[in-house]
Motif scaffolding. Structure first.
Motif, PDB file in Angstrom:
ATOM      1  N   GLY A   8      40.020  39.828  38.184  1.00  0.00           N
ATOM      2  CA  GLY A   8      40.831  38.663  37.843  1.00  0.00           C
ATOM      3  C   GLY A   8      42.180  38.639  38.544  1.00  0.00           C
ATOM      4  N   SER A  35      35.371  38.111  38.741  1.00  0.00           N
ATOM      5  CA  SER A  35      35.792  37.981  37.334  1.00  0.00           C
ATOM      6  C   SER A  35      36.458  36.624  37.116  1.00  0.00           C
ATOM      7  N   GLU A 199      36.412  43.987  30.872  1.00  0.00           N
ATOM      8  CA  GLU A 199      36.464  44.615  32.202  1.00  0.00           C
ATOM      9  C   GLU A 199      35.065  44.942  32.723  1.00  0.00           C
TER      10      GLU A 199
HETATM   11 MG    MG Z   1      39.519  40.338  34.010  1.00  0.00          MG
END
Ligand code: MG
Ligand code: ASP
Length: 418
Positions: A8, A35, A199
């Motif tokens: 991310g 992500s 995660e």
């Molecule tokens: Mg993330």
């Protein structure tokens, strides 16, 4: 085939997406796992908690904000407002679910998965469209169809055997050798969306690498590679050049935020090397994780936060009996509570566990099963591997220590959050 995973933080804005494009520029035969952008998953978790309290307005306000964040990135990438139909459709779906869904507490985990999965669905759609526009023809893969997980929400494990034909089929007929798929999500046997634990995109990438027999996997991160400690907590952190699979698993379980703990097994099974590389500079080598590397020769410091200490005693003082342990651990498994440290004496069993939605239910169940249970919250678990006197003095001799366990090379401490 190679597998690249972008977290991310690497795609938190338009510059990040452009940088991703530069990194994959000359690649062929590449599977990209992405992500959710930036902190989108946290925001979607807030959508979920708002719906949980039946606050539809707060949920919609969060969705508006998420939509705005993505619109800003899209606008920057397309140099002006741009209507991406597939992105709009995803937001419309999410909004409809938030507006019309009727929440039942038994479905908490399934709802959570359904909602947070939009982060990855949206990010991969934007990135796939952007790469197409930038001349990199690619095939968007719906990982809810390609990865079959167990029937369990919020922390599901991938069923590799069941997923193998699905993923192979998904890539077989594409007219390009570049694929873009979502990290973190899959589909349960009953067809509902599942997630693989926070995660979890690293784990998704490892499963893809395993199934497609990749030559390597790389995780592109906002650090230079794997460090021996979190520099925010331990200022003298240094980079580790090479790590073996076993050390990596141990570090990941102790709470090092290198990689999701489940990532290594699928890679190790097929001997696939894992590179942890800096997103900001593709010339830097990063860290390589593989089977034959030697043990690391620097001390490693890991702080695992958000811990709860449970002290359990059997009311009839019969603690030494193994069957009591079996009862306790199967109850923990039932409530999905992971024990990160176990300490026992003649009458007590102390467990340092991750903070979890179901701790209080687990405690009631333990009490019903004949145990006294004490709970201490706001704890953290510090692990120092390869400790020296100096490190011991500097980090381990802290006040408010509840448990200290040490072996010749490793010391572990459960202490009150500082
Ligand atoms: Mg993330
Ligand atoms: N987006 C998910 C999370 O933030 C999965 C991931 O980043 O790997 O936890």
């Amino acid at each position: 085939m190679k597998v690249y995973k972008f977290g991310g933080a690497s795609v938190k804005n338009a510059d990040g997406v452009r940088n991703l494009r530069t990194i994959i520029d000359e690649e062929q035969d590449l599977f990209i796992i992405v992500s959710a952008m930036g902190k989108t998953t946290n925001a979607l978790e807030r959508v979920f908690t708002a719906l949980q309290r039946a606050d539809k307005a707060a949920a919609q306000a969060e969705i508006d904000q998420i939509r705005q964040n993505h619109a800003t990135i899209i606008e920057d990438l397309w140099h002006g407002p741009k209507h991406l139909e597939r992105v709009e459709a995803l937001f419309a779906d999410l909004e409809q679910f938030a507006a019309e869904g009727v929440y039942h507490p038994e479905e908490a985990e399934a709802w959570y998965d359904r909602i947070v999965a939009y982060g990855e669905l949206i990010s991969t759609t934007i990135i796939s469209e952007y790469l197409n526009k930038a001349g990199l023809r690619n095939c968007w893969i719906d990982m809810r169809q390609a990865l079959r997980t167990e029937q369990r929400h919020k922390d599901a494990e991938v069923d590799i055997e069941a997923s193998t034909p699905l993923l192979k089929e998904a890539v077989a007929h594409a007219d390009t050798s570049i694929f873009v798929g979502q990290g973190f999500i899959g589909g349960a046997p009953d067809g509902t969306t599942t997630t693989l634990g926070r995660e979890g995109s690293d784990y998704s990438a490892a499963v893809v690498a395993h199934i497609l027999d990749a030559e390597s996997m790389a995780v592109w991160k906002d650090v230079d590679g794997v460090l021996n400690a979190d520099p925010k907590i331990f200022p003298d952190a240094v980079q580790i050049v090479e790590l073996n699979y076993l050390d990596t698993i141990e570090l990941a379980y102790s709470g090092a935020q290198i990689i999701h703990p489940r990532t290594i097994k699928p890679l190790q099974n097929k001997n696939i090397p894992l590179y942890v590389r800096p997103f900001g500079d593709k010339r830097k080598p990063g860290t390589v994780i593989r089977g034959m590397s030697a043990k690391v020769d620097v001390p490693i410091l890991i702080l695992k936060k958000e811990q709860v200490l449970l002290t359990i005693r059997s009311r009839d003082f019969s603690f030494v009996l193994e069957e009591k342990f079996a009862t306790i651990f199967s109850l923990l498994e039932k409530f999905r509570i992971k024990a990160n440290l176990v300490h026992n004496s003649a009458v007590n069993l102390s467990l340092c566990v991750d903070k979890n939605w179901h701790i209080d239910e687990a405690i009631s169940a333990l009490r019903k099963a004949g145990f006294d249970v004490m709970k201490a919250e706001d704890m953290e678990l510090l692990t120092i591997r390869g400790y020296t006197d100096e490190l011991w003095k500097k980090y381990a001799r802290t006040p408010q220590v509840f448990i200290k366990q040490s072996t010749q090379s490793t010391v572990r401490i459960v202490r009150k959050r500082s």
